[in-house]
Scaffold this motif. Structure first.
Motif, PDB file in Angstrom:
ATOM      1  N   THR A  87      27.861  -1.941  35.241  1.00  0.00           N
ATOM      2  CA  THR A  87      26.769  -2.485  34.440  1.00  0.00           C
ATOM      3  C   THR A  87      26.667  -1.741  33.112  1.00  0.00           C
ATOM      4  O   THR A  87      26.528  -0.522  33.089  1.00  0.00           O
ATOM      5  CB  THR A  87      25.418  -2.356  35.171  1.00  0.00           C
ATOM      6  OG1 THR A  87      25.497  -3.021  36.426  1.00  0.00           O
ATOM      7  CG2 THR A  87      24.295  -2.958  34.348  1.00  0.00           C
ATOM      8  N   LEU A  88      26.754  -2.497  32.035  1.00  0.00           N
ATOM      9  CA  LEU A  88      26.460  -1.955  30.712  1.00  0.00           C
ATOM     10  C   LEU A  88      25.065  -2.426  30.348  1.00  0.00           C
ATOM     11  O   LEU A  88      24.777  -3.621  30.366  1.00  0.00           O
ATOM     12  CB  LEU A  88      27.442  -2.477  29.668  1.00  0.00           C
ATOM     13  CG  LEU A  88      28.843  -1.919  29.693  1.00  0.00           C
ATOM     14  CD1 LEU A  88      29.675  -2.565  28.591  1.00  0.00           C
ATOM     15  CD2 LEU A  88      28.849  -0.424  29.533  1.00  0.00           C
ATOM     16  N   LYS A  89      24.206  -1.490  30.044  1.00  0.00           N
ATOM     17  CA  LYS A  89      22.820  -1.808  29.723  1.00  0.00           C
ATOM     18  C   LYS A  89      22.587  -1.549  28.237  1.00  0.00           C
ATOM     19  O   LYS A  89      22.626  -0.409  27.789  1.00  0.00           O
ATOM     20  CB  LYS A  89      21.887  -0.944  30.566  1.00  0.00           C
ATOM     21  CG  LYS A  89      20.426  -1.306  30.436  1.00  0.00           C
ATOM     22  CD  LYS A  89      19.522  -0.361  31.202  1.00  0.00           C
ATOM     23  CE  LYS A  89      19.388  -0.770  32.634  1.00  0.00           C
ATOM     24  NZ  LYS A  89      18.353   0.033  33.338  1.00  0.00           N
ATOM     25  N   LEU A  90      22.403  -2.626  27.491  1.00  0.00           N
ATOM     26  CA  LEU A  90      22.110  -2.534  26.066  1.00  0.00           C
ATOM     27  C   LEU A  90      20.605  -2.694  25.872  1.00  0.00           C
ATOM     28  O   LEU A  90      20.075  -3.799  26.026  1.00  0.00           O
ATOM     29  CB  LEU A  90      22.830  -3.642  25.291  1.00  0.00           C
ATOM     30  CG  LEU A  90      24.333  -3.555  25.220  1.00  0.00           C
ATOM     31  CD1 LEU A  90      24.924  -4.896  24.789  1.00  0.00           C
ATOM     32  CD2 LEU A  90      24.734  -2.469  24.250  1.00  0.00           C
ATOM     33  N   ARG A  91      19.962  -1.608  25.576  1.00  0.00           N
ATOM     34  CA  ARG A  91      18.526  -1.682  25.304  1.00  0.00           C
ATOM     35  C   ARG A  91      18.347  -2.220  23.886  1.00  0.00           C
ATOM     36  O   ARG A  91      19.031  -1.788  22.961  1.00  0.00           O
ATOM     37  CB  ARG A  91      17.901  -0.311  25.453  1.00  0.00           C
ATOM     38  CG  ARG A  91      17.861   0.150  26.893  1.00  0.00           C
ATOM     39  CD  ARG A  91      17.396   1.601  27.004  1.00  0.00           C
ATOM     40  NE  ARG A  91      17.458   2.036  28.377  1.00  0.00           N
ATOM     41  CZ  ARG A  91      18.567   2.469  28.979  1.00  0.00           C
ATOM     42  NH1 ARG A  91      19.708   2.529  28.325  1.00  0.00           N
ATOM     43  NH2 ARG A  91      18.540   2.855  30.242  1.00  0.00           N
ATOM     44  N   SER A  92      17.443  -3.122  23.737  1.00  0.00           N
ATOM     45  CA  SER A  92      17.264  -3.787  22.446  1.00  0.00           C
ATOM     46  C   SER A  92      17.064  -2.797  21.310  1.00  0.00           C
ATOM     47  O   SER A  92      17.634  -2.954  20.230  1.00  0.00           O
ATOM     48  CB  SER A  92      16.103  -4.769  22.521  1.00  0.00           C
ATOM     49  OG  SER A  92      16.452  -5.827  23.390  1.00  0.00           O
ATOM     50  N   GLN A  93      16.276  -1.747  21.519  1.00  0.00           N
ATOM     51  CA  GLN A  93      15.989  -0.794  20.454  1.00  0.00           C
ATOM     52  C   GLN A  93      17.171   0.115  20.137  1.00  0.00           C
ATOM     53  O   GLN A  93      17.237   0.686  19.064  1.00  0.00           O
ATOM     54  CB  GLN A  93      14.728   0.020  20.765  1.00  0.00           C
ATOM     55  CG  GLN A  93      14.840   0.920  21.976  1.00  0.00           C
ATOM     56  CD  GLN A  93      14.453   0.239  23.274  1.00  0.00           C
ATOM     57  OE1 GLN A  93      14.488  -0.975  23.395  1.00  0.00           O
ATOM     58  NE2 GLN A  93      14.100   1.032  24.278  1.00  0.00           N
ATOM     59  N   GLU A  94      18.149   0.259  21.044  1.00  0.00           N
ATOM     60  CA  GLU A  94      19.301   1.137  20.819  1.00  0.00           C
ATOM     61  C   GLU A  94      20.562   0.363  20.436  1.00  0.00           C
ATOM     62  O   GLU A  94      21.577   0.962  20.084  1.00  0.00           O
ATOM     63  CB  GLU A  94      19.582   1.956  22.079  1.00  0.00           C
ATOM     64  CG  GLU A  94      18.432   2.857  22.461  1.00  0.00           C
ATOM     65  CD  GLU A  94      18.544   3.369  23.885  1.00  0.00           C
ATOM     66  OE1 GLU A  94      19.426   2.908  24.622  1.00  0.00           O
ATOM     67  OE2 GLU A  94      17.747   4.241  24.246  1.00  0.00           O
ATOM     68  N   ALA A  95      20.526  -0.939  20.494  1.00  0.00           N
ATOM     69  CA  ALA A  95      21.724  -1.759  20.267  1.00  0.00           C
ATOM     70  C   ALA A  95      22.254  -1.642  18.844  1.00  0.00           C
ATOM     71  O   ALA A  95      23.442  -1.868  18.612  1.00  0.00           O
ATOM     72  CB  ALA A  95      21.436  -3.211  20.610  1.00  0.00           C
ATOM     73  N   ALA A  96      21.417  -1.277  17.904  1.00  0.00           N
ATOM     74  CA  ALA A  96      21.870  -1.148  16.519  1.00  0.00           C
ATOM     75  C   ALA A  96      22.925  -0.052  16.378  1.00  0.00           C
ATOM     76  O   ALA A  96      23.722  -0.078  15.439  1.00  0.00           O
ATOM     77  CB  ALA A  96      20.685  -0.875  15.600  1.00  0.00           C
ATOM     78  N   ASP A  97      22.956   0.891  17.311  1.00  0.00           N
ATOM     79  CA  ASP A  97      23.941   1.967  17.272  1.00  0.00           C
ATOM     80  C   ASP A  97      25.322   1.505  17.724  1.00  0.00           C
ATOM     81  O   ASP A  97      26.303   2.211  17.523  1.00  0.00           O
ATOM     82  CB  ASP A  97      23.497   3.139  18.159  1.00  0.00           C
ATOM     83  CG  ASP A  97      22.241   3.810  17.634  1.00  0.00           C
ATOM     84  OD1 ASP A  97      21.956   3.703  16.422  1.00  0.00           O
ATOM     85  OD2 ASP A  97      21.542   4.441  18.443  1.00  0.00           O
TER      86      ASP A  97
END
Length: 118
Positions: A87-97
């Motif tokens: 599972t790759l979890k892309l948190r919306s607030q960290e996805a810009a990185d």
């Protein structure tokens, strides 16, 4: 895309929709022939026998069925993305990185011709 999948996408919370749309767009740009269906209760991108599942949850977007080698490369730069096995979890607030190039490389490795069917 079938109506059930479109209903899922239309129901994505506004705070997560931009991240989903970003990933959706990257997948379809890399594989315009991909079929999008609902599988395991989430949008699933099919190219031949290969599948990539993209689910939207409270945290943001999770990706399942990705290529482990490409994932290892991505995780070496973003170790916080791994959330349990597969599972790759892309948190919306960290996805810009995470760059579009990084995500596209993962998509291409996961849905590309060299990947075993899943």
């Amino acid at each position: 895309m079938d109506a059930e999948t479109q209903t899922y996408i239309d129901g994505i919370a506004p705070e997560h929709r931009p991240l989903f749309d970003r990933l959706h767009g990257l997948i379809l740009r890399a594989y315009p022939e991909a079929t999008v269906v609902l599988s395991y209760g989430m949008p699933t991108y099919r190219v031949g026998d290969r599948r990539l599942h993209v689910g939207v949850w409270r945290h943001g977007v999770s990706v399942y069925g990705w290529d482990a080698d490409a994932g290892a490369d991505l995780l070496s730069r973003h170790p916080g993305l791994l959330s349990g096995k597969g599972t790759l979890k892309l948190r919306s607030q960290e996805a810009a990185d995470v760059t579009d190039d990084e995500l596209t490389a993962l998509v291409r490795a996961s849905l590309g011709p060299g990947r075993p069917a899943n």
